[in-house]
Design a protein around this motif. Structure first.
Motif, PDB file in Angstrom:
ATOM      1  N   ALA A 199     -13.633  27.181  28.533  1.00  0.00           N
ATOM      2  CA  ALA A 199     -14.368  26.474  29.569  1.00  0.00           C
ATOM      3  C   ALA A 199     -15.984  26.400  28.926  1.00  0.00           C
ATOM      4  CB  ALA A 199     -14.587  26.997  30.828  1.00  0.00           C
ATOM      5  N   VAL A 200     -16.478  25.300  29.132  1.00  0.00           N
ATOM      6  CA  VAL A 200     -17.698  24.942  29.182  1.00  0.00           C
ATOM      7  C   VAL A 200     -18.403  24.527  30.236  1.00  0.00           C
ATOM      8  CG1 VAL A 200     -19.520  23.504  27.927  1.00  0.00           C
ATOM      9  CG2 VAL A 200     -17.327  24.004  26.802  1.00  0.00           C
ATOM     10  N   ILE A 201     -19.309  25.296  30.700  1.00  0.00           N
ATOM     11  CA  ILE A 201     -20.171  25.080  32.219  1.00  0.00           C
ATOM     12  C   ILE A 201     -21.614  25.066  32.039  1.00  0.00           C
ATOM     13  CG2 ILE A 201     -20.515  26.625  34.142  1.00  0.00           C
ATOM     14  CD1 ILE A 201     -18.448  28.548  33.206  1.00  0.00           C
ATOM     15  N   PRO A 202     -22.043  23.726  32.294  1.00  0.00           N
ATOM     16  CA  PRO A 202     -23.470  23.396  32.326  1.00  0.00           C
ATOM     17  C   PRO A 202     -24.113  24.274  33.005  1.00  0.00           C
ATOM     18  CG  PRO A 202     -22.228  22.028  33.657  1.00  0.00           C
ATOM     19  CD  PRO A 202     -21.060  22.657  33.062  1.00  0.00           C
ATOM     20  N   PHE A 203     -25.223  24.323  33.010  1.00  0.00           N
ATOM     21  CA  PHE A 203     -26.368  25.223  33.630  1.00  0.00           C
ATOM     22  C   PHE A 203     -27.689  24.546  33.752  1.00  0.00           C
ATOM     23  CE2 PHE A 203     -27.163  27.693  29.818  1.00  0.00           C
ATOM     24  CZ  PHE A 203     -28.445  27.785  29.823  1.00  0.00           C
ATOM     25  N   GLU A 204     -28.532  25.065  34.861  1.00  0.00           N
ATOM     26  CA  GLU A 204     -30.083  24.437  34.914  1.00  0.00           C
ATOM     27  C   GLU A 204     -30.757  25.677  34.654  1.00  0.00           C
ATOM     28  OE1 GLU A 204     -32.908  23.856  38.920  1.00  0.00           O
ATOM     29  OE2 GLU A 204     -30.746  23.855  39.113  1.00  0.00           O
TER      30      GLU A 204
ATOM     31  N   ILE B  45     -28.844  28.972  36.312  1.00  0.00           N
ATOM     32  CA  ILE B  45     -28.475  28.600  37.603  1.00  0.00           C
ATOM     33  C   ILE B  45     -27.241  27.812  37.351  1.00  0.00           C
ATOM     34  CG2 ILE B  45     -28.881  27.656  39.663  1.00  0.00           C
ATOM     35  CD1 ILE B  45     -30.979  29.745  38.815  1.00  0.00           C
ATOM     36  N   ILE B  46     -26.078  28.297  37.669  1.00  0.00           N
ATOM     37  CA  ILE B  46     -24.734  27.624  37.732  1.00  0.00           C
ATOM     38  C   ILE B  46     -24.231  26.812  39.057  1.00  0.00           C
ATOM     39  CG2 ILE B  46     -22.268  27.877  36.925  1.00  0.00           C
ATOM     40  CD1 ILE B  46     -23.042  30.531  35.706  1.00  0.00           C
ATOM     41  N   THR B  47     -23.841  25.736  39.209  1.00  0.00           N
ATOM     42  CA  THR B  47     -23.217  25.184  40.442  1.00  0.00           C
ATOM     43  C   THR B  47     -21.879  25.423  40.407  1.00  0.00           C
ATOM     44  OG1 THR B  47     -24.723  23.410  40.191  1.00  0.00           O
ATOM     45  CG2 THR B  47     -22.948  23.119  41.665  1.00  0.00           C
ATOM     46  N   VAL B  48     -21.274  26.012  41.574  1.00  0.00           N
ATOM     47  CA  VAL B  48     -19.956  26.565  41.849  1.00  0.00           C
ATOM     48  C   VAL B  48     -19.554  25.949  43.215  1.00  0.00           C
ATOM     49  CG1 VAL B  48     -20.298  28.208  40.307  1.00  0.00           C
ATOM     50  CG2 VAL B  48     -20.235  28.750  42.923  1.00  0.00           C
TER      51      VAL B  48
ATOM     52  N   ARG C 130     -25.649  26.803  44.271  1.00  0.00           N
ATOM     53  CA  ARG C 130     -26.374  27.161  43.180  1.00  0.00           C
ATOM     54  C   ARG C 130     -26.536  28.675  42.928  1.00  0.00           C
ATOM     55  NH1 ARG C 130     -31.126  25.873  43.671  1.00  0.00           N
ATOM     56  NH2 ARG C 130     -31.692  25.078  41.359  1.00  0.00           N
ATOM     57  N   LEU C 131     -25.918  29.292  41.912  1.00  0.00           N
ATOM     58  CA  LEU C 131     -25.999  30.544  42.014  1.00  0.00           C
ATOM     59  C   LEU C 131     -26.677  30.969  40.564  1.00  0.00           C
ATOM     60  CD1 LEU C 131     -22.264  31.507  42.979  1.00  0.00           C
ATOM     61  CD2 LEU C 131     -24.434  31.438  44.403  1.00  0.00           C
TER      62      LEU C 131
ATOM     63  N   HIS D 126     -14.764  28.113  41.372  1.00  0.00           N
ATOM     64  CA  HIS D 126     -14.512  27.065  40.798  1.00  0.00           C
ATOM     65  C   HIS D 126     -15.912  26.541  39.798  1.00  0.00           C
ATOM     66  CE1 HIS D 126     -10.888  26.715  43.083  1.00  0.00           C
ATOM     67  NE2 HIS D 126     -11.500  26.542  44.060  1.00  0.00           N
ATOM     68  N   LEU D 127     -15.883  26.409  38.424  1.00  0.00           N
ATOM     69  CA  LEU D 127     -16.967  26.235  37.733  1.00  0.00           C
ATOM     70  C   LEU D 127     -16.709  24.995  36.897  1.00  0.00           C
ATOM     71  CD1 LEU D 127     -16.229  29.587  37.413  1.00  0.00           C
ATOM     72  CD2 LEU D 127     -18.466  29.544  37.025  1.00  0.00           C
ATOM     73  N   ASN D 128     -17.422  23.930  37.178  1.00  0.00           N
ATOM     74  CA  ASN D 128     -17.051  22.640  36.350  1.00  0.00           C
ATOM     75  C   ASN D 128     -15.461  22.311  36.285  1.00  0.00           C
ATOM     76  OD1 ASN D 128     -18.313  20.447  34.840  1.00  0.00           O
ATOM     77  ND2 ASN D 128     -18.217  21.564  33.206  1.00  0.00           N
ATOM     78  N   GLY D 129     -14.756  22.558  37.176  1.00  0.00           N
ATOM     79  CA  GLY D 129     -13.359  22.221  37.039  1.00  0.00           C
ATOM     80  C   GLY D 129     -12.467  23.472  36.361  1.00  0.00           C
TER      81      GLY D 129
END
Length: 412
Positions: A139-144, A151-154, A164-165, A212-215
């Motif tokens: 998996a590749v998970i974008p973050f802010e 900060i990850i969006t889930v 936003r976690l 769920h993290l970016n699919g």
């Protein structure tokens, strides 16, 4: 394969009890043969004296590893073991056996020089780790990035609400505040006490959730529910990810890349730091020189949820009298962890050494003052290396091989 592992472990117990201090393959073979008739008990209690201090099941060590062990003992059985061969690899003995149970298969048992159990590959596989396979990207998970924080969006379960976690390596699992948990339908399954900076608090826990993290979905997750919201975000996502996957944080591309556990190749520019997770935290061995002539050995955890370079917990501050030993206070403030407020005093240490080879002079530190709680730190932990330090680097957390690797941001 019912009762599969219970027989394996009870046999190992007899083996350890009778084995000489310095093992030879023939002695190991005799013990493997001898304990095939002794697979009765289904608890780790008789085996605990024979577990190595760094015994592990997959990425788990310490109390978590013994909990995994108990699950294995209660859920599986085998009929017998047949010794194949044993060889020494460095300081370990690798014992290859044939396992006769519901299916016939081979496996390895790993022992240290004192013939204490380090790990066994079938239990690792049960918990999702195949040490011999090649690691693969899953998996590749974008973050802010917010002042270094990740900060990850889930989304959680069937809820479509994006959350936003912050990715917080100082926390065990995932956390959400009570009102948010209610709004997305989290069901409380149990309560427990949790350690935070400055003390301990009681929290409620929602079990068996899908995150769920970016699919990409991480299943069977526990989420802690507390009364105080996290400013500007919806909770915390912690080390549950690092216990399942090799986790690579790339600030340059603003991505978290997850890999399956297995053989993983680092780049030549990465600095490897051994870590220990027996306390449940990702601990690094360090030497803190508040003054040139007073090096202090310490355990500091990798804590992306701490908004400091380094915060030193109260027990360590008291033990070494850091606040009264010519410490120059540059400023004062407080730290709040899930509602627990603790005073802190800011200044600089002469030198921080993160073993084996990172040395940083005039390192900013925050020393904790007194609090109204009986516990101001975490067991086996002297402080937290926080996000203001960690965000200097891209980093990889590999809990299979027990290391954190750091590389300079912008260097691929």
């Amino acid at each position: 394969m019912q009762h599969f592992f219970s027989r394996l472990f009870i046999g190992l117990m007899l083996f350890f009890f009778q084995a000489p201090a310095i093992a030879q393959p023939e002695a190991i073979k005799q013990r493997i043969t001898a304990f095939n008739g002794a697979f009765a008990a289904r608890t780790d209690s008789v085996l605990k004296p024979y577990l190595a201090e760094d015994f592990s099941v997959a990425a788990y060590m310490g109390t978590a590893a013994t909990e995994c062990l108990n699950t294995v003992l209660k859920s599986y059985r085998l009929d017998s073991l047949s010794y194949q061969h044993a060889q020494r690899q460095g300081t370990e003995w690798v014992v290859n056996v044939i396992i006769h149970g519901a299916e016939k298969e081979t496996g390895n048992i790993y022992l240290n020089e004192q013939l204490q159990l380090l790990r066994f590959d079938l239990a690792d596989r049960l918990y999702g780790m195949n040490r011999g396979a090649a690691a693969r990207e899953v998996a590749v998970i974008p973050f802010e990035e917010r002042n270094g924080s990740i900060i990850i969006t889930v989304t959680i379960n069937e809820s479509k609400r994006p959350l936003r976690l912050p990715f917080d390596t100082g926390a065990d699992g995932k956390m959400s505040d009570k009102s948010l948990a209610d709004s997305i339908g989290l069901r409380i399954s149990h309560s427990k006490q949790a350690a935070v900076v400055g003390g301990n608090i009681n929290i409620e826990v929602s079990g068996n959730n899908n995150v769920h993290l970016n699919g990409f979905t991480v299943d069977r997750q526990s989420i802690a529910v507390f009364n105080k919201p996290v400013d500007g975000t919806d909770g915390i996502i912690g080390n549950a990810i690092t216990r399942r996957y090799i986790t690579q944080v790339n600030y340059s591309r603003k991505e978290i890349i997850l890999y399956s556990f297995g053989q993983f190749t680092l780049k030549s520019n990465e600095q490897v730091i051994p870590v220990d997770v027996t306390t449940g935290n990702i601990r690094m061995s360090a030497i803190l020189n508040m003054h040139k002539d007073k090096p202090l050995k310490a355990w500091f955890i990798l804590d992306t949820g701490a908004d400091y370079e380094l915060i030193v917990f109260r027990p360590f501050v008291l033990k070494h009298k850091l606040l009264v030993d010519n410490f120059q206070v540059d400023s004062t403030g407080s730290t709040v962890s899930l509602g627990v407020n603790s005073p802190v005093f800011f200044g600089k240490a002469d030198l921080l050494q993160i073993l084996p080879a990172i040395n940083i002079s005039h390192f900013p530190v925050a020393l904790m003052g007194s609090v109204d709680r009986t516990s101001a730190g975490r067991q086996g932990v002297d402080g937290s290396l926080g996000i203001k330090f960690i965000s200097r680097y891209n980093f990889t957390i590999n809990l299979m091989d027990k290391y954190v690797a750091l590389s300079n941001r912008g260097v691929e």
